[in-house]
Design a protein around this motif. Structure first.
Motif, mmCIF file in Angstrom:
data_model
loop_
_atom_site.group_PDB
_atom_site.id
_atom_site.type_symbol
_atom_site.label_atom_id
_atom_site.label_comp_id
_atom_site.label_asym_id
_atom_site.label_seq_id
_atom_site.Cartn_x
_atom_site.Cartn_y
_atom_site.Cartn_z
ATOM 1 N N GLY A 44 0.798 -1.220 0.000
ATOM 2 C CA GLY A 44 0.000 0.000 0.000
ATOM 3 C C GLY A 44 0.828 1.266 0.000
ATOM 4 N N ASP A 45 2.100 1.179 -0.341
ATOM 5 C CA ASP A 45 2.987 2.343 -0.396
ATOM 6 C C ASP A 45 3.063 2.815 -1.850
ATOM 7 O OD1 ASP A 45 4.948 4.275 -0.253
ATOM 8 O OD2 ASP A 45 6.346 3.052 0.925
ATOM 9 N N GLU A 67 -4.491 1.965 -6.512
ATOM 10 C CA GLU A 67 -4.521 2.495 -5.146
ATOM 11 C C GLU A 67 -5.956 2.589 -4.642
ATOM 12 O OE1 GLU A 67 -2.965 6.212 -2.402
ATOM 13 O OE2 GLU A 67 -2.652 6.309 -4.567
ATOM 14 N N THR A 68 -6.878 3.061 -5.472
ATOM 15 C CA THR A 68 -8.284 3.157 -5.079
ATOM 16 C C THR A 68 -8.839 1.780 -4.728
ATOM 17 O OG1 THR A 68 -8.623 5.126 -6.438
ATOM 18 C CG2 THR A 68 -10.590 3.866 -5.843
ATOM 19 N N GLN A 69 -8.550 0.788 -5.571
ATOM 20 C CA GLN A 69 -9.015 -0.573 -5.304
ATOM 21 C C GLN A 69 -8.429 -1.103 -3.993
ATOM 22 O OE1 GLN A 69 -7.971 -2.840 -8.774
ATOM 23 N NE2 GLN A 69 -9.390 -1.714 -10.087
ATOM 24 N N TYR A 70 -7.167 -0.818 -3.758
ATOM 25 C CA TYR A 70 -6.498 -1.263 -2.532
ATOM 26 C C TYR A 70 -7.165 -0.631 -1.312
ATOM 27 C CZ TYR A 70 -2.655 -2.263 0.714
ATOM 28 O OH TYR A 70 -1.898 -2.692 1.783
ATOM 29 N N ARG A 71 -7.406 0.667 -1.375
ATOM 30 C CA ARG A 71 -7.991 1.395 -0.238
ATOM 31 C C ARG A 71 -9.439 0.948 0.031
ATOM 32 N NH1 ARG A 71 -3.426 2.870 1.386
ATOM 33 N NH2 ARG A 71 -2.241 4.400 0.228
ATOM 34 N N GLU A 72 -10.128 0.457 -1.007
ATOM 35 C CA GLU A 72 -11.514 0.007 -0.832
ATOM 36 C C GLU A 72 -11.599 -1.361 -0.165
ATOM 37 O OE1 GLU A 72 -13.042 0.270 -4.815
ATOM 38 O OE2 GLU A 72 -13.512 2.407 -4.603
ATOM 39 N N LYS A 73 -10.496 -2.088 -0.129
ATOM 40 C CA LYS A 73 -10.497 -3.402 0.524
ATOM 41 C C LYS A 73 -10.642 -3.210 2.033
ATOM 42 C CE LYS A 73 -7.616 -5.587 -2.955
ATOM 43 N NZ LYS A 73 -8.738 -5.956 -3.753
ATOM 44 N N ARG A 75 -9.910 -3.915 6.050
ATOM 45 C CA ARG A 75 -8.655 -3.924 6.813
ATOM 46 C C ARG A 75 -7.954 -5.284 6.709
ATOM 47 N NH1 ARG A 75 -8.010 -2.081 13.091
ATOM 48 N NH2 ARG A 75 -5.758 -2.345 13.150
ATOM 49 N N ARG A 78 -6.380 -5.776 3.160
ATOM 50 C CA ARG A 78 -5.125 -5.015 3.021
ATOM 51 C C ARG A 78 -4.004 -5.685 3.807
ATOM 52 N NH1 ARG A 78 -8.726 -0.780 3.960
ATOM 53 N NH2 ARG A 78 -7.846 -0.464 6.023
ATOM 54 N N ARG A 82 -0.365 -6.992 2.497
ATOM 55 C CA ARG A 82 0.900 -6.530 3.107
ATOM 56 C C ARG A 82 1.778 -7.703 3.516
ATOM 57 N NH1 ARG A 82 -2.454 -2.397 5.192
ATOM 58 N NH2 ARG A 82 -2.859 -3.530 7.109
#
Length: 135
Positions: A44-45, A67-73, A75, A78, A82
């Motif tokens: 997520g960096d 990034e948008t798709q990642y942030r919508e996952k 916790r 994500r 990681r």
């Protein structure tokens, strides 16, 4: 005196912010650039991922979408990314200045490809190739 103090505080804040990419090291080869980019995306960096990417509008657009798709996952999702490891299936050195990396990650196991190019003395990922491998 107050004006001087305000200027000093402003200078310290600006200095502390600095350039976030200044801590990143240029990749020494295509594999290092590809791994750096992929690992940054998994963690997520996206600032670091951008450091290892060719800076053109199409690549920036695709990175913003990822990034948008990642942030919508959630916790947990994500966190799984990681903690995932990169599984490199194949490294195809097309030319001395272009390499294609076929990979997946240990979490979702979906195969992907990235193209890494030597551009202006730096190894960088051409991310748009992932979405259009005819490039």
């Amino acid at each position: 005196m107050m004006k001087y103090l305000t200027l000093c505080i402003a200078f310290l804040i600006i200095s502390a912010c600095g350039n976030p990419t200044s801590d990143y090291k240029d990749a020494t080869n295509a594999l290092d650039a590809g791994r750096g980019f992929i690992d940054a995306c998994l963690k997520g960096d996206f600032i670091k991922a951008g450091f290892y990417m060719v800076q053109d509008e199409q690549n920036k657009k695709y990175l913003a979408q990822i990034e948008t798709q990642y942030r919508e996952k959630g916790r947990e999702g994500r966190q799984q990314y990681r903690e995932a490891s990169i599984n490199i299936a194949e490294v195809d050195e097309v030319t001395e200045s272009m390499t294609i990396i076929n990979y997946s990650n240990s979490y979702d196991k979906i195969g992907h490809k990235v193209k890494v190019m030597l551009q202006n003395g730096r190894w960088l990922v051409d991310f748009k190739y992932t979405f259009n491998p005819n490039l």
